[in-house]
Design a protein around this motif. Structure first.
Motif, short mmCIF file in Angstrom:
data_model
loop_
_atom_site.label_atom_id
_atom_site.label_comp_id
_atom_site.label_asym_id
_atom_site.label_seq_id
_atom_site.Cartn_x
_atom_site.Cartn_y
_atom_site.Cartn_z
N ASN A 1 0.77 -1.28 0.20
CA ASN A 1 -0.08 -0.17 -0.10
C ASN A 1 0.83 1.40 -0.18
O ASN A 1 0.61 2.21 0.81
CB ASN A 1 -1.05 0.06 1.35
N LEU A 2 1.87 1.31 -1.05
CA LEU A 2 2.77 2.57 -0.96
C LEU A 2 1.96 3.91 -1.53
O LEU A 2 1.03 3.61 -2.24
CB LEU A 2 3.87 2.27 -1.96
N PRO A 3 1.90 4.73 -1.04
CA PRO A 3 1.33 5.91 -1.22
C PRO A 3 1.78 6.67 -2.47
O PRO A 3 2.15 7.77 -2.47
CB PRO A 3 1.73 6.97 -0.12
N LEU A 4 1.20 6.12 -3.58
CA LEU A 4 1.43 6.62 -4.97
C LEU A 4 0.46 6.09 -6.03
O LEU A 4 -0.42 5.29 -5.45
CB LEU A 4 3.06 5.95 -5.29
N ARG A 5 0.42 6.85 -7.03
CA ARG A 5 -0.40 6.31 -8.24
C ARG A 5 0.47 5.44 -9.18
O ARG A 5 1.23 6.06 -9.80
CB ARG A 5 -1.09 7.88 -8.68
N LEU A 6 -0.01 4.35 -9.20
CA LEU A 6 0.56 3.20 -10.12
C LEU A 6 0.03 2.99 -11.27
O LEU A 6 -1.31 2.78 -11.33
CB LEU A 6 1.01 2.01 -9.27
N ARG A 7 0.54 2.93 -12.41
CA ARG A 7 0.03 2.65 -13.90
C ARG A 7 0.93 1.47 -14.36
O ARG A 7 2.19 1.76 -14.22
CB ARG A 7 -0.09 3.52 -14.76
N VAL A 8 0.50 0.63 -14.83
CA VAL A 8 1.23 -0.52 -15.36
C VAL A 8 0.73 -1.04 -16.75
O VAL A 8 -0.49 -1.23 -16.82
CB VAL A 8 1.08 -1.97 -14.50
N ILE A 9 1.56 -0.84 -17.56
CA ILE A 9 0.99 -1.16 -19.05
C ILE A 9 1.87 -2.17 -19.63
O ILE A 9 3.14 -2.42 -19.53
CB ILE A 9 1.55 0.03 -20.06
N VAL A 10 1.16 -3.20 -20.13
CA VAL A 10 1.96 -4.62 -20.84
C VAL A 10 1.22 -4.72 -22.14
O VAL A 10 0.18 -5.11 -22.28
CB VAL A 10 1.71 -5.84 -19.96
N PRO A 11 2.02 -4.73 -23.30
CA PRO A 11 1.68 -5.00 -24.77
C PRO A 11 1.88 -6.59 -24.65
O PRO A 11 2.98 -6.98 -24.45
CB PRO A 11 2.75 -4.29 -25.55
N ALA A 12 0.82 -7.53 -24.91
CA ALA A 12 0.90 -8.88 -25.05
C ALA A 12 0.65 -9.42 -26.52
O ALA A 12 -0.32 -9.05 -26.91
CB ALA A 12 -0.27 -9.59 -24.16
N VAL A 13 1.80 -10.04 -26.98
CA VAL A 13 1.53 -10.51 -28.39
C VAL A 13 2.41 -11.85 -28.38
O VAL A 13 3.13 -12.34 -27.26
CB VAL A 13 2.57 -9.52 -29.07
N GLU A 14 2.23 -12.73 -29.44
CA GLU A 14 3.07 -13.75 -29.96
C GLU A 14 3.81 -13.39 -31.12
O GLU A 14 2.95 -13.11 -32.07
CB GLU A 14 2.23 -14.98 -29.72
N ASN A 15 4.93 -13.39 -31.28
CA ASN A 15 5.71 -13.18 -32.51
C ASN A 15 5.95 -14.34 -33.34
O ASN A 15 6.66 -15.35 -33.04
CB ASN A 15 6.99 -12.47 -32.23
#
Length: 464
Positions: free
Chosen positions: A273-287
């Motif tokens: 519960n760290l006092p921050l605003r978190l965003r996580v971005i993951v592009p998911a593909v198969e090459n």
């Protein structure tokens, strides 16, 4: 699909526990002299030398059940050469509760974390019923933080170790959503026609596969400084039409190691519960290889508007990250971090045990180095060397995804990403995500790199 991390924990602090004596080589003789004669004779007869992680069980005075144990601390040189050395003893101890006796305070956190990490096994396809010994958390250790680091690492390892047949883009999305749901985070997923329009390079990399590409975003936290993590989620990499040889494909289930690592770090942040605003971005593909796959010399238009000449379809990770980084920068987070299993050149430079990273921000680098030491999570800074910028400019497009320069492959890849990050407080990791052979607290297979260092650096980086 594997989505829920294992739950490592410490023993009840009020429970009875057998002592695990910690003895350095240079103090072994004095320690033996202070023990009951039966134990001293037992250890001498067994040639116990207090080498790092060396373990001897101590029988009761009547020669009966084990009542304790002694583990070697080695010497300073051995400890410098091997992280988590005390963790070698975990698998050899009987089940039940244990507590360290004589453990030097500066080593307590590493010893406690190593104990938990040593209990990881990937048993999805070969279940094991091992009952591990439990440790009473040593005095002075931040128990919640150590448990959160272990749980986040277990999630990362589970994701990397899962074969691509069971962890494609859809399954990675399911794990991403499950992570968000555990912590009350919001998720956005872009796929289909919207992906092709808004994230054209993610679409271009993934369109050759029957397993549809997508990009996911997680948001958590209502106040505090903003942190965005971007992780490469290439669930399997054949190399595309620039097909890898068989040997080059053996570990490509781990090519989503950047996504797994930022997800593990996000798990740590949210659990604490760290006092921050978190965003996580993951592009998911198969090459993959098909008639729909992108071709060498195709020129792609990115989300940012820059054009990219594809000179190698096996340099796909930087393409999907580029669109993800451009998306991240549209909100101007205070700190932006990307993680990827990006180049073989990084492995040649620093091997599998170090996490190389890039940043132009000296303060961020200093905070990370402090966190790496505190978290037993080694990193090594490499340069955004501006003199190589011209190498990634092909002439007929803005950028080249795989310049035929022959040198500095990790640096040129990092410079490529920096064109899309365009952020003064940007940090990029070119990790390996795999332990090639068993090591203390790190069984062979998937492993997180840099996440603990970052977790411990965030207070300094973000002013928490």
């Amino acid at each position: 699909m594997t989505a829920v991390p294992n739950m490592p924990a410490f023993a009840d602090p009020d429970s009875a526990a057998r002592p695990l004596h910690v003895v350095a080589q240079d103090s072994l003789q004095a320690w033996l002299d202070a023990q009951p004669p039966q134990w001293a004779a037992w250890l001498r007869d067994g040639a116990f030398g207090a080498g790092l992680g060396e373990l001897a069980l101590l029988p009761g005075m009547d020669g009966g059940a084990v009542v304790g144990a002694v583990v070697g601390l080695g010497d300073a040189r051995a400890r410098a050469r091997q992280r988590f050395g005390l963790a070698k003893s975990v698998s050899a101890l009987p089940a039940g509760n244990w507590e360290f006796v004589g453990l030097p305070a500066p080593l307590a956190t590493e010893a406690a974390l190593g104990w938990l990490l040593a209990q990881y096994r990937f048993d999805r396809y070969k279940p094991a019923n091992r009952v591990w010994p439990a440790l009473k958390c040593p005095d002075g250790v931040d128990e919640a933080q150590v448990i959160a680091m272990a749980r986040g690492e277990f999630l990362t390892r589970d994701l990397i170790n899962t074969p691509a047949q069971d962890l494609g883009p859809a399954e990675l999305e399911a794990a991403f959503v499950a992570l968000a749901e555990r912590h009350g985070a919001a998720v956005q997923v872009v796929s289909g026609a919207a992906l092709e329009t808004d994230f054209p390079m993610v679409h271009a990399v993934g369109k050759g596969s029957d397993r549809a590409p997508r990009i996911m975003s997680l948001r958590w936290g209502q106040s505090g400084p903003s942190l965005t993590l971007v992780g490469k989620g290439v669930c399997f990499d054949t190399g595309g039409l620039n097909l890898k040889p068989s040997s080059g494909m053996q570990l490509m289930k781990k090519d989503m190691g950047g996504a797994a690592t930022v997800m593990g770090l996000a798990q740590m942040i949210m659990e604490l519960n760290l006092p921050l605003r978190l965003r996580v971005i993951v592009p998911a593909v198969e090459n993959s290889v098909s008639g729909r796959a992108m071709r060498p010399k195709d020129i792609l238009k990115s989300r940012k508007g820059l054009t990219v000449e594809v000179n190698d379809t096996d340099a796909e990770g930087r393409l999907v990250l580029a669109d993800a980084l451009a998306w991240a920068c549209e909100e101007s987070p205070e700190v932006l971090i990307s993680m990827a299993t990006l180049t073989g050149a990084a492995r040649v430079a620093v091997g599998p045990d170090l996490a190389p990273y890039y940043t132009d921000d000296a303060a961020m680098a200093g905070a990370l180095e402090d966190g790496a030491r505190a978290g037993a999570d080694p990193v090594w800074r490499l340069p955004f060397h501006d003199a190589y910028e011209s190498v990634i400019e092909p002439g007929i497009a803005d950028l080249d995804n795989a310049p035929g320069y022959g040198f500095a492959g990790s640096i040129t890849a990092a410079l490529f990403l920096r064109r899309f990050a365009d952020h003064p407080r940007y940090m990029h990791f070119d990790i390996y995500g795999h332990t090639p052979s068993d090591a203390p607290a790190r069984p062979k297979g998937g492993v997180g790199q840099g996440a603990r260092a970052l977790l411990l650096a965030l207070p300094q980086m973000l002013g928490l």
